[in-house]
Design a protein around this motif. Structure first.
Motif, PDB file in Angstrom:
ATOM      1  N   TRP A   1       1.124 -12.117  -2.507  1.00 32.48           N
ATOM      2  CA  TRP A   1       0.320 -11.820  -2.657  1.00 32.48           C
ATOM      3  C   TRP A   1      -0.435 -13.161  -2.437  1.00 32.48           C
ATOM      4  O   TRP A   1      -1.644 -13.579  -3.777  1.00 32.48           O
ATOM      5  CB  TRP A   1      -0.256 -11.640  -3.818  1.00 32.48           C
TER       6      TRP A   1
ATOM      7  N   GLU B   1      -3.016 -14.523  -6.594  1.00 30.30           N
ATOM      8  CA  GLU B   1      -2.865 -13.052  -6.968  1.00 30.30           C
ATOM      9  C   GLU B   1      -1.667 -12.587  -7.617  1.00 30.30           C
ATOM     10  O   GLU B   1      -0.766 -12.675  -7.182  1.00 30.30           O
ATOM     11  CB  GLU B   1      -3.864 -12.476  -5.730  1.00 30.30           C
ATOM     12  N   ARG B   2      -1.945 -12.704  -9.003  1.00 28.53           N
ATOM     13  CA  ARG B   2      -0.746 -11.672  -9.709  1.00 28.53           C
ATOM     14  C   ARG B   2      -0.197 -13.306 -10.079  1.00 28.53           C
ATOM     15  O   ARG B   2       1.392 -12.313 -10.207  1.00 28.53           O
ATOM     16  CB  ARG B   2      -0.640 -10.390 -10.108  1.00 28.53           C
TER      17      ARG B   2
ATOM     18  N   LYS C   1      -3.690  -2.966   3.653  1.00 31.67           N
ATOM     19  CA  LYS C   1      -3.486  -2.825   2.607  1.00 31.67           C
ATOM     20  C   LYS C   1      -5.339  -2.391   3.841  1.00 31.67           C
ATOM     21  O   LYS C   1      -6.292  -3.268   3.416  1.00 31.67           O
ATOM     22  CB  LYS C   1      -3.658  -3.659   1.728  1.00 31.67           C
TER      23      LYS C   1
ATOM     24  N   GLU D   1      -9.139  -0.065  -3.079  1.00 34.49           N
ATOM     25  CA  GLU D   1     -10.156  -1.399  -3.993  1.00 34.49           C
ATOM     26  C   GLU D   1     -11.222  -2.234  -2.825  1.00 34.49           C
ATOM     27  O   GLU D   1     -10.319  -3.638  -3.441  1.00 34.49           O
ATOM     28  CB  GLU D   1      -8.753  -1.989  -4.837  1.00 34.49           C
TER      29      GLU D   1
ATOM     30  N   ARG E   1      -0.204   0.505   3.848  1.00 39.36           N
ATOM     31  CA  ARG E   1       0.174   0.832   2.134  1.00 39.36           C
ATOM     32  C   ARG E   1      -0.437   2.475   1.844  1.00 39.36           C
ATOM     33  O   ARG E   1      -1.506   2.068   2.440  1.00 39.36           O
ATOM     34  CB  ARG E   1      -0.291  -0.482   1.722  1.00 39.36           C
TER      35      ARG E   1
ATOM     36  N   PHE F   1      -0.921   2.715  -1.142  1.00 36.51           N
ATOM     37  CA  PHE F   1      -1.737   2.704  -2.609  1.00 36.51           C
ATOM     38  C   PHE F   1      -3.198   2.684  -1.867  1.00 36.51           C
ATOM     39  O   PHE F   1      -3.909   1.499  -2.404  1.00 36.51           O
ATOM     40  CB  PHE F   1      -0.886   1.351  -2.657  1.00 36.51           C
TER      41      PHE F   1
ATOM     42  N   LYS G   1       4.965   2.194  -3.660  1.00 40.58           N
ATOM     43  CA  LYS G   1       4.909   1.696  -4.761  1.00 40.58           C
ATOM     44  C   LYS G   1       5.646   2.652  -5.461  1.00 40.58           C
ATOM     45  O   LYS G   1       5.791   3.607  -5.035  1.00 40.58           O
ATOM     46  CB  LYS G   1       3.873   1.450  -5.552  1.00 40.58           C
TER      47      LYS G   1
ATOM     48  N   ASP H   1       0.445   2.654 -10.821  1.00 38.09           N
ATOM     49  CA  ASP H   1       0.630   1.124 -10.829  1.00 38.09           C
ATOM     50  C   ASP H   1       1.308   0.103 -11.041  1.00 38.09           C
ATOM     51  O   ASP H   1       1.491  -1.006 -12.179  1.00 38.09           O
ATOM     52  CB  ASP H   1      -0.466   0.354 -10.667  1.00 38.09           C
ATOM     53  N   PHE H   2       3.244   0.217 -10.882  1.00 36.63           N
ATOM     54  CA  PHE H   2       4.236  -1.203 -11.333  1.00 36.63           C
ATOM     55  C   PHE H   2       4.326  -1.479 -13.012  1.00 36.63           C
ATOM     56  O   PHE H   2       4.088  -2.231 -13.609  1.00 36.63           O
ATOM     57  CB  PHE H   2       3.699  -2.368 -11.456  1.00 36.63           C
TER      58      PHE H   2
ATOM     59  N   GLU I   1       7.857  -0.301  -2.075  1.00 30.95           N
ATOM     60  CA  GLU I   1       7.534  -1.608  -2.525  1.00 30.95           C
ATOM     61  C   GLU I   1       7.791  -1.653  -4.152  1.00 30.95           C
ATOM     62  O   GLU I   1       7.318  -0.714  -5.033  1.00 30.95           O
ATOM     63  CB  GLU I   1       5.881  -1.632  -2.575  1.00 30.95           C
TER      64      GLU I   1
ATOM     65  N   HIS J   1      -5.417  -8.187 -16.829  1.00 31.17           N
ATOM     66  CA  HIS J   1      -3.980  -7.665 -17.471  1.00 31.17           C
ATOM     67  C   HIS J   1      -2.928  -8.166 -18.878  1.00 31.17           C
ATOM     68  O   HIS J   1      -2.229  -8.228 -18.627  1.00 31.17           O
ATOM     69  CB  HIS J   1      -3.255  -7.033 -15.938  1.00 31.17           C
TER      70      HIS J   1
HETATM   71  C1  BDP Z   1      -2.736  -3.992  -8.941  1.00 29.97           C
HETATM   72  C2  BDP Z   1      -3.242  -5.582  -8.480  1.00 29.97           C
HETATM   73  C3  BDP Z   1      -4.095  -6.187  -7.784  1.00 29.97           C
HETATM   74  C4  BDP Z   1      -3.675  -5.673  -6.229  1.00 29.97           C
HETATM   75  C5  BDP Z   1      -3.407  -3.899  -6.286  1.00 29.97           C
HETATM   76  C6  BDP Z   1      -2.715  -3.744  -5.541  1.00 29.97           C
HETATM   77  O1  BDP Z   1      -3.415  -5.366 -10.167  1.00 29.97           O
HETATM   78  O2  BDP Z   1      -3.409  -7.073  -7.831  1.00 29.97           O
HETATM   79  O3  BDP Z   1      -4.395  -6.055  -5.526  1.00 29.97           O
HETATM   80  O4  BDP Z   1      -2.263  -3.430  -7.108  1.00 29.97           O
HETATM   81  O5  BDP Z   1      -1.145  -3.673  -4.799  1.00 29.97           O
HETATM   82  O6  BDP Z   1      -1.518  -3.949  -9.233  1.00 29.97           O
HETATM   83  O7  BDP Z   1      -3.228  -4.169  -3.797  1.00 29.97           O
END
Ligand code: BDP
Length: 716
Positions: free
Chosen positions: A176, A184-185, A304, A308, A341, A343, A377, A382-383, A404, A545
């Motif tokens: 990411w 990111e993350r 993606k 979001e 994805r 998601f 996922k 979400d994870f 994923e 987070h």
């Molecule tokens: C979330 C994260 C974000 C990611 C999103 C994703 O907080 O930063 O962009 O998933 O998987 O867990 O697209």
């Protein structure tokens, strides 16, 4: 002669000092190849090595990589440089394609299963020779890495027989990473891709990254963030991507990019990016052609879309299938794939977020092209530290589906907490979907065997950064390693993987190994307990987070905590049963009924599927409130135990490794206490019940925890 001898000793010494320094820093990961001290074993290996190594005449670049690796491995483990011989008959070690083997050897070797795929290999002792063979140089590469690992793990090689091949075709890390080198993350420094100095400057890290991945079977890497930037598709950046692809190719690793759906409009000058607009299709066709002219083995795109805030086909009233197939058509002539994805969720849709992806994709089953894989996922939110498996596994029999996982610990304590994720991955892969009756595990969906998928993949969101040991936490390396091993074979036991990783990275000493292994195996349940026990989820700090924040109740509802825990005076938990959001109905009947009934619902998922009364009695005999408190305490106690166990390792392992992990475990313990105290203080405002006597009282009052502020948290 004496001078030459001294020179050789000098070179070996320098190499070793260097190895030692880097081993301690963690840079070499599981490839540090420390000298084997057991002289009997050394003798038994030298018996083969000293006769010389025959290496395949195939002129692939991968053979060059194999030679480099043999050199590094053997000079580290055995202080010898490989001697290559031209005659297969004379060699002690044969590394050759099946076609190159003399008939006499070929007849004896277990090659029948080699037809499975071109990454398969065999390692077998035939008489006084160790033979590594494969139908393709890729298989030889994996075979040699495995051979060196067996040496490093001190396996008796006199009677070895390993036949292995990956069960999943695309085994891919998802970075990411942004083009400005933030991740990111990401919690391990900045992105390892130095875009500014590419393509001219090839950092040694790129090569070592490729070696590490190849050594555990990873064969693809998505270089860029799923929240994509179209700039990476411009000629200037594609040249840089091509330079990385060139490095990785030698290690059987393909590069992939994230495709920003609005790229035709953003960088192509088109009025829109509607997938049904022929000009848009033509733009992507040309873009893909341009990419393949620079990178002939380009892997494809990860997308993606409409999630979001990301652009996607729905911006034009089109479906996910319309969007994915448009890209798939552009890639198909070159053998490229699209990982699209699943998601997707929308806060304007007043439906339980856990249900949205299924509702979106199930009606599209069978409508995706063959080179599209829907990337799902592991769980429906979400994870989180623990989620039930995603109901889409098993629900798309006519569409390729891949899984994923998140290796980076966005919701599991960043790079400060020791959490062995092998356990989490395994729990999900072993879950039974019942899609085609008992035994229809997620692993069988993902490896394609359940529905005969035409393409299979496993993706892991990378935890790698510029930090000297790559992952920030030594044990983050174990999670990268475990991901690779499970992508290769999703049926592998997480315990065995942990054991091998410890042997390759920390120690061969049995007692020490056992101690480290038990810490690792306990760590996943510990984090679940001190963060989100009994099926709680999504109660972490807003946006960054970091840390607990179950009180978040403003902003986009599906990003708050109260949306998920629903605590009130009667109880706590999200009612997803048939009386609630009915998310259980997305599972096959056996699973649905199991989860739907509060009595049969596994307690680890209780508050995921049910809103439960504070006085409800659990299997332990405790009320829900008491059990919740005890689980939080148990989480903290386990971390305290992990720390005290680790402290027994002083002087038994490398001091630098010891010191780093000890400091981090202390941080983890403080943060576990923080999670327990903040969550229990908050939930007590609803339960209005006292803490059971075994619970250490919170250090501060609730206001204190609510008012904590954090600045410059990494990963955003
Ligand atoms: C979330 C994260 C974000 C990611 C999103 C994703 O907080 O930063 O962009 O998933 O998987 O867990 O697209």
């Amino acid at each position: 002669m004496r001078r030459i001898k001294l020179f050789v000793i000098g070179v070996i010494l320098i190499f070793h000092v260097n190895q030692f320094i880097q081993a301690a820093s963690g840079y070499h990961l599981w490839l540090s190849y420390p000298e084997i001290s057991n002289s009997e074993l050394v003798k038994s290996y030298r018996k083969y090595i000293d006769k010389g190594i025959f290496i395949s005449n195939n002129d692939s670049e991968m053979i060059e990589s194999i030679k480099t690796e043999l050199e590094q491995g053997l000079s580290g483990l055995l202080l010898v440089k490989p001697i290559y011989v031209k005659s297969i008959q004379q060699a002690g070690i044969i590394i050759a394609l099946v076609d190159e083997l003399p008939e006499s050897v070929r007849q004896k070797i277990s090659i029948s299963s080699l037809n499975v795929n071109d990454e398969a290999f065999v390692i077998e002792t035939i008489g006084s020779q160790i033979v590594v063979t494969a139908s393709n140089a890729k298989g030889l590469l994996y075979g040699v890495f495995r051979l060196l690992q067996e040496f490093q793990m001190q396996t008796n090689m006199n009677n070895i027989r390993i036949v292995d091949s990956p069960k999943i075709k695309y085994r891919i890390l998802n970075h990411w990473d942004n083009l400005n080198r933030t991740v990111e993350r990401g919690y391990a420094g900045c992105s390892i891709w130095d875009w500014q100095r590419l393509p001219g400057y090839i950092d040694q890290r790129y090569i070592d990254y490729a070696r590490a991945n190849a050594s555990i079977g990873i064969n693809g890497t998505v270089l860029t963030n799923v929240n994509a930037n179209a700039i990476v598709l411009t000629p200037q950046f594609l040249e840089k991507v091509a330079a990385l692809a060139k490095v990785f190719r030698r290690y059987n690793i393909k590069v992939y990019l994230t495709a920003r759906f609005s790229a035709p409009k953003e960088i192509g000058g088109l009025p829109n990016s509607d997938p049904l607009n022929p000009d848009v299709q033509a733009w992507w066709n040309n873009k893909v052609k341009e990419i393949y002219s620079l990178i002939p083995d380009f892997g494809g795109f990860l997308v993606k879309a409409n999630s979001e805030g990301q652009p996607g086909p729905q911006d034009y009233g089109r479906t996910h299938a319309d969007g994915a197939n448009m890209l798939a058509r552009a890639l198909a002539p070159y053998g490229g794939i699209v990982m699209w994805r699943a998601f997707v969720y929308d806060h304007n849709v007043p439906v339980d977020r856990a249900k949205q992806a299924y509702a979106e994709f199930v009606p599209l089953d069978g409508k995706f092209d063959n080179n599209v894989i829907i990337q799902v996922k592991n769980g429906p939110i979400d994870f989180q530290p623990r989620e039930p498996f995603h109901p889409l596994f098993g629900a798309l029999p006519k569409t390729n589906v891949n899984i994923e996982f998140q290796i980076t610990q966005e919701y599991l304590g960043f790079a400060s907490h020791l959490v062995y994720l092998g356990k989490l991955f395994e729990e999900c892969l072993q879950s039974d979907t019942y899609a085609k009756g008992k035994g229809s595990t997620v692993a069988k969906v993902v490896d394609g065997s359940l529905f005969n998928y035409s393409a299979t993949a496993m993706a892991g969101v990378s935890n790698i950064g510029s930090s000297i040991n790559w992952t920030g936490h030594l044990f983050g390396q174990a999670n990268w390693y475990a991901f690779g091993k499970l992508a290769w074979n999703p049926y592998e036991s997480s315990e065995k993987i942990a054991e091998d990783w410890i042997k390759l990275t920390i120690t061969q000493d049995k007692q020490t190994l056992q101690r480290i292994k038990s810490i690792m195996l306990a760590s996943r349940e510990a984090v679940v307990n001190y963060m989100t026990p009994l099926g709680l989820h999504h109660i972490m700090g807003w946006d960054h987070h970091y840390g607990p924040a179950p009180w978040i109740n403003t902003g986009r509802p599906d990003w708050t905590s109260v949306y998920y825990h629903k605590a009130d005076s009667t109880g706590i938990g999200f009612d997803r049963s048939s009386k609630g959001s009915n998310a259980v109905a997305q599972y096959f009947p056996e699973v649905r009924d199991l989860f739907d009934n509060i009595e049969s619902c596994p307690e680890k998922y209780l508050l995921w599927f049910h809103h439960v009364n504070w006085d409800y009695r659990l299997k332990s005999g405790n009320t829900l409130w008491d059990e919740l408190c005890l689980r939080y305490q148990q989480g903290v106690d386990t971390v305290a135990w992990m720390l005290s166990e680790w402290q027994q390792l002083k002087n038994k392992i490398d001091n630098e490794q010891f010191r780093q992990v000890e400091m981090l475990l202390k941080i983890q313990l403080n943060e576990a206490v923080w999670w327990k105290d903040a969550c229990l203080s908050y939930f007590q405002t609803f339960s209005k019940r006292p803490f059971p006597p075994q619970i250490q009282k919170p250090k501060y009052n609730l206001e204190y925890y609510k008012n904590l502020k954090f600045y410059y948290v990494p990963g955003i």
